[in-house]
Design an enzyme around this catalytic site. Structure first.
Site, PDB file in Angstrom:
ATOM      1  N   SER A 285       0.897  -1.233   0.104  1.00  0.00           N
ATOM      2  CA  SER A 285       0.109   0.029   0.010  1.00  0.00           C
ATOM      3  C   SER A 285       0.967   1.280   0.102  1.00  0.00           C
ATOM      4  CB  SER A 285      -0.785   0.017   1.317  1.00  0.00           C
ATOM      5  OG  SER A 285      -1.971   1.029   1.158  1.00  0.00           O
TER       6      SER A 285
ATOM      7  N   ASP B 186     -10.083  -3.563  -5.967  1.00  0.00           N
ATOM      8  CA  ASP B 186      -9.257  -2.405  -5.382  1.00  0.00           C
ATOM      9  C   ASP B 186      -9.177  -1.266  -6.144  1.00  0.00           C
ATOM     10  OD1 ASP B 186      -7.597  -0.638  -4.062  1.00  0.00           O
ATOM     11  OD2 ASP B 186      -5.854  -2.116  -4.359  1.00  0.00           O
TER      12      ASP B 186
ATOM     13  N   HIS C 138      -8.632  -3.855  -1.471  1.00  0.00           N
ATOM     14  CA  HIS C 138      -7.103  -3.367  -1.063  1.00  0.00           C
ATOM     15  C   HIS C 138      -6.750  -4.217  -0.105  1.00  0.00           C
ATOM     16  CE1 HIS C 138      -3.798  -0.501  -1.310  1.00  0.00           C
ATOM     17  NE2 HIS C 138      -3.977  -0.487  -0.004  1.00  0.00           N
TER      18      HIS C 138
END
Length: 307
Positions: free
Chosen positions: A150, A256, A285
């Site tokens: 991320s 995502d 995500h």
């Protein structure tokens, strides 16, 4: 999760994602040992090192691959001590097996980018010179990987760009590749996945816009190279990945909002001649919430590092 204050700082609620202590005692029932070591006391940066239990086997003098890991949290939140990342790094250390150096970098908005990039690169420089026993005794400095998920994937990418420009200065540390787990990138123009998943509860576009507003240099928009590697100008440095023979692993999930940006980056690197291994599935995500997909991730990381 946080409150943004008028003075440009944030008040973070740590109860949702609590921290956990390191586990340095080999007598503890843990799959990997860990310890915290300061790096730059002026910036209050440090690392949590994870040692697989296999390293304690006195019958072998095996050296283990070295992974420098930057945690997620949207560039604004969490820590190398956050329990979900402590557990994740412990699993990776045990399953690969590898030595993990998890970076506790400075967070935005108090420290806007490129502060986190600089911290990650400083850790690479620290690793090459430190006399820390676990690294000197057990780490294979000729097999180093930069990894992040991320927001940490964004940091890993930009730290790798800087590292690629100073490989001789990092010796005897030799970087073999880069692992980007659902990396966090952005841009001014909406992608198809951002439009399709506009109501997605995890990272809806307004939330990512606000994150970039807090993390980017003041006055920069989302097409800045820190956010958008496709149009922001940072891609001109990717040729160095190819010239160095680095390989890159990219993961992403079609549920995502950032999916299209992850696919675009993988394609861009392939066009530059970089050896890219992509793992795309139908996940959102959050990469930690699905045990089945997490299990597959461990397998893929091990395969990538050992290949």
């Amino acid at each position: 999760m946080f409150t943004f204050n008028s003075d440009g700082t944030m008040t973070r609620n740590h109860s949702l994602y609590p921290n956990t202590a390191a586990t340095p005692d080999p007598n503890d029932d843990t799959i990997a040992l860990s310890k915290d070591v300061p790096v730059n006391q002026s910036n209050n940066t440090w690392v949590r090192i994870f040692l697989p239990r296999q390293a304690l086997d006195s019958s072998t003098d095996t050296k283990f691959p070295l992974v420098v890991y930057t945690h997620g949290g949207g560039l604004l939140l969490l820590s190398a001590a956050t329990k979900i990342y402590h557990d994740l790094c412990s699993e990776i250390a045990s399953r690969v097996p590898a030595i993990i150096v998890s970076v506790d970098y400075r967070l935005a908005p108090e420290h806007r980018l490129p502060a986190a990039y600089d911290d990650a690169v400083e850790v690479l420089q620290w690793v090459k010179t430190t006399q820390e026993h676990w690294l000197r005794q057990y780490a294979d400095f000729s097999s180093c990987f930069i990894m992040g998920d991320s927001g940490g994937g964004n940091i890993a990418y930009h730290a790798a760009l800087q590292a690629a420009a100073q490989v001789d200065d990092l010796l005897p540390l030799k970087i073999k590749g880069l692992i980007l787990l659902k990396p966090f990138f952005g841009g001014v123009k909406r992608t198809e996945s951002e439009l399709r998943l506009a109501n997605q509860p995890i990272l809806p576009p307004p939330q990512t816009d606000f994150t970039w507003q807090l993390a980017l240099p003041i006055g920069a928009d989302r097409d800045h190279e820190y956010s958008n590697p496709i149009v922001g100008g940072g891609s001109k440095f990717l040729d160095q990945f190819r010239l160095l023979g680095w390989k890159v692993m990219v993961t992403g999930g079609s549920e995502d909002t950032l999916f299209d940006r992850q696919v675009e980056l993988a394609k861009l690197m392939e066009q530059k001649g970089v050896n890219v291994v992509s793992y795309f599935d139908d996940s959102p995500h959050d990469m930690i919430g699905d045990p089945v997909k997490l299990e597959a991730l461990y397998v893929n990381i091990k395969k990538f590092i050992s290949s």
